[in-house]
Design an enzyme around this catalytic site. Structure first.
Site, PDB file in Angstrom:
ATOM      1  N   ASN A 137     -11.947  -7.606 -10.098  1.00 40.31           N
ATOM      2  CA  ASN A 137     -12.440  -8.800  -9.411  1.00 40.31           C
ATOM      3  C   ASN A 137     -13.753  -9.344  -9.964  1.00 40.31           C
ATOM      4  OD1 ASN A 137     -10.199  -8.291  -7.900  1.00 40.31           O
ATOM      5  ND2 ASN A 137     -11.277  -7.910  -5.988  1.00 40.31           N
ATOM      6  N   HIS A 197      -1.774  -3.195 -12.827  1.00 40.11           N
ATOM      7  CA  HIS A 197      -2.986  -4.003 -12.992  1.00 40.11           C
ATOM      8  C   HIS A 197      -3.702  -3.709 -14.307  1.00 40.11           C
ATOM      9  CE1 HIS A 197      -4.515  -7.135 -10.581  1.00 40.11           C
ATOM     10  NE2 HIS A 197      -5.444  -6.508  -9.904  1.00 40.11           N
ATOM     11  N   ASN A 255      -7.144 -12.335  -9.182  1.00 38.23           N
ATOM     12  CA  ASN A 255      -8.591 -12.291  -8.928  1.00 38.23           C
ATOM     13  C   ASN A 255      -9.431 -12.120 -10.196  1.00 38.23           C
ATOM     14  OD1 ASN A 255      -8.365 -12.769  -6.187  1.00 38.23           O
ATOM     15  ND2 ASN A 255      -8.127 -10.600  -5.711  1.00 38.23           N
ATOM     16  N   ASP A 279      -1.871  -8.833 -16.283  1.00 37.96           N
ATOM     17  CA  ASP A 279      -0.598  -8.650 -15.574  1.00 37.96           C
ATOM     18  C   ASP A 279      -0.228  -9.896 -14.776  1.00 37.96           C
ATOM     19  OD1 ASP A 279      -1.531  -7.786 -12.405  1.00 37.96           O
ATOM     20  OD2 ASP A 279      -3.030  -7.638 -13.991  1.00 37.96           O
TER      21      ASP A 279
END
Length: 193
Positions: A66, A19, A112, A91
């Site tokens: 997020n 991530h 997200n 990513d």
């Protein structure tokens, strides 16, 4: 002026995870431009540089993935940067490890961080450089997968991918989206172009 945003999560526990490839690319870009990304503002760390005569702001949001849009919106508003000059690096689990894909617009595709940026900017029309991290294994939770680290073999491919993604960002700015897409899309890091 361009805003170049690498997505990731703050805190040491997330360093080196799938991530956080956006942060890695920003670090490579900062090295190429001989700038540091250590000033704190816009709910993130940022630095300033020049690519092809254009001023650029490198940004690593520290809001957690997020809520990335909060940081992006704050920096874009401050510098009055339009969405078409905001390049987001992140990513992508639908691409093979080390594969790049450049897009000038599009949906969040289940990511997200991108979903939040779209919500804060009010548009899907901003360029992005997606860095492939490979598909999640069956029966593994997606959140666990993107927060996991690469194997030794994949890490070597990713090192090449980080450098190439930094090059792709520079190409987007200096030569435009079409040239960048032709050169980098579908290309796997480490292969001859």
């Amino acid at each position: 002026m361009y805003l170049i945003v690498g997505l990731g999560n703050p805190d040491r526990q997330y360093e080196g995870t799938r991530h956080n490839v956006g942060f890695e690319v920003i670090d490579r870009l900062a090295d190429r431009l001989f700038v540091s990304v250590e000033e704190k503002k816009f709910r993130g760390y940022y630095g300033k540089g020049i690519i092809g005569g254009q001023k650029v702001i490198l940004l690593k949001p520290q809001t957690y993935m997020n809520l990335s849009g909060e940081s992006v919106r704050a920096a874009a508003d401050f510098y009055k940067i339009q969405p078409e000059h905001i390049i987001v690096v992140y990513d992508d689990v639908s691409l093979d490890v080390g594969q790049l894909r450049i897009r000038t617009k599009g949906s969040a595709g289940g990511h997200n961080g991108i979903k939040n940026i779209i919500a804060h900017l009010g548009t899907q029309e901003f360029p992005r450089v997606k860095v492939g991290v490979g598909a999640k294994p069956p029966r593994m939770d997606l959140a666990d997968y993107v927060l996991s680290r690469f194997s030794k073999e994949d890490q070597a491919k990713m090192e090449d991918a980080f450098k190439e993604a930094a090059e792709a960002v520079e190409t987007l700015i200096t030569e435009g989206a079409d040239r960048a897409m032709n050169r980098f899309n579908g290309h796997k890091a480490g292969e001859e172009k």
